[in-house]
Write an enzyme that holds these catalytic residues in place. Structure first.
Site, short mmCIF file in Angstrom:
data_model
loop_
_atom_site.label_atom_id
_atom_site.label_comp_id
_atom_site.label_asym_id
_atom_site.label_seq_id
_atom_site.Cartn_x
_atom_site.Cartn_y
_atom_site.Cartn_z
N ASP A 137 -3.07 -8.67 -7.39
CA ASP A 137 -1.93 -8.62 -6.47
C ASP A 137 -0.64 -8.28 -7.24
O ASP A 137 0.20 -7.51 -6.75
CB ASP A 137 -1.78 -9.98 -5.77
CG ASP A 137 -3.09 -10.44 -5.17
OD1 ASP A 137 -3.65 -9.70 -4.35
OD2 ASP A 137 -3.55 -11.53 -5.52
N HIS A 165 -4.48 -16.19 -3.21
CA HIS A 165 -4.97 -14.80 -3.17
C HIS A 165 -5.51 -14.56 -1.76
O HIS A 165 -6.72 -14.55 -1.52
CB HIS A 165 -6.06 -14.58 -4.22
CG HIS A 165 -6.64 -13.19 -4.17
ND1 HIS A 165 -5.89 -12.06 -4.39
CD2 HIS A 165 -7.89 -12.76 -3.90
CE1 HIS A 165 -6.65 -10.99 -4.27
NE2 HIS A 165 -7.88 -11.39 -3.97
#
Length: 310
Positions: A137, A165
């Site tokens: 990410d 996440h």
């Protein structure tokens, strides 16, 4: 990437332990054969097995990429239940057979909560040695900013991914900078459209994994592998001076995040240890986003523990 030295540097020999489920044993053997046939100078051995105990024997680094993926029509609790069982078993094998200094990176989703389960059932592994992957990410956020500003991705630094996440993760640009000929400039000064930073940018990073699944009908592969290598590389070799990266680690209460949750923070790394970056200012918008992700992780924790009767 690991065998070529990208993860641990050009001078670190290694033995790879490869674990998969029994139905994939022939494919696993083929991977072993190809690794051998590549004649990587750093690769001193390959153990391919479907036995978790054998795979975990004396390992110094465990990268756990196996899990049960959510399928159409499945409830969240069903997915959590299957992964809770998998990670309880992985934890048991690591607890009994891994090296005393073993460091763990959980990649399979739900990554934060899988890491939490591992921490619960492998109590002899120090909690600071159990992490999960949010570097993917982080890399996505960095790449998207570089694209927006038409600059090399290497010039963008100190973005942060806070939280889970999942789609509640918060990609934060408040402290991010871009290296220019006249020095480092804040991203917020260089991006004229502040609404883009607060809306479209965040959503694009949050939903990038889903976009890749729609495009290739499979989840991220190369980018996830590269991010896992980045995570371990920086953990062992260290982050460059003045730079931080995002890692899912056990919260110590920093920034008001409940202790014990596995949550993504900005960290600096040195000689195999990480440390949460302290003293960053948090505005009201960020506070709300960070707390939303913490609430989701607390819900996941309760769900996982109920599946395991903890």
């Amino acid at each position: 990437m690991i065998a070529k030295g990208i993860m641990l540097g050009p001078d670190q020999p290694m033995i790879l332990h490869l674990l998969d489920i029994e139905p994939a044993s022939k494919s696993l053997e083929a991977v072993k054969m190809e690794l051998q046939d590549s004649a990587f100078p750093l690769l001193q051995g390959v153990i391919a097995t479907t036995n978790a105990d054998e795979a975990c024997k004396d390992v110094n680094i465990a990268i756990l990429i196996g899990g049960f993926a959510r399928k159409e029509g499945m409830e969240r609790k069903d997915v959590m239940s299957k992964n809770a069982v998998i990670y309880k078993a992985q934890a048991s094998a690591l607890e009994r057979y891994a090296s005393d200094d073993c460091k763990v990176l959980v990649v399979a989703n739900p990554a934060n909560t899988n890491a939490l389960i591992l921490k619960e059932f492998a109590p002899s592994i120090p909690e600071e040695n159990i992490t999960c992957l949010t570097r993917l990410d982080h890399n996505r956020a960095q790449a998207r900013l570089a694209e927006k500003l038409s600059v090399p991705v290497s010039s963008v630094k100190n973005v942060i991914v806070w939280g889970n996440h999942s789609s509640t993760q918060y990609p934060d640009t408040n402290h991010a900078t871009v290296s220019t000929k006249t020095g480092d400039k804040p991203v917020k000064e260089l991006v004229a459209d502040q609404e883009w930073l607060k809306n479209e940018f965040i959503e694009e990073v949050q939903e990038r994994g889903a976009a890749i699944i729609r495009a290739r009908r499979l989840s991220s592969a190369l980018s996830a592998a590269s991010a896992a290598c980045d995570h371990i590389h920086d953990w062992f070799i260290g982050t460059p001076k003045g730079n931080w990266v995002s890692m899912g680690v056990c919260s110590d209460g920093s920034y008001g995040i409940p202790p014990g949750l596995v949550y993504s923070f900005p960290v600096i790394c040195e000689k195999g240890s990480w440390k949460i970056v302290q003293g960053l200012s948090i505005d009201g918008f960020s506070r709300e986003k960070m707390d939303d992700s913490a609430r989701e992780l607390a819900e996941e924790k309760a769900l996982a523990y109920s599946c395991l009767n903890v």
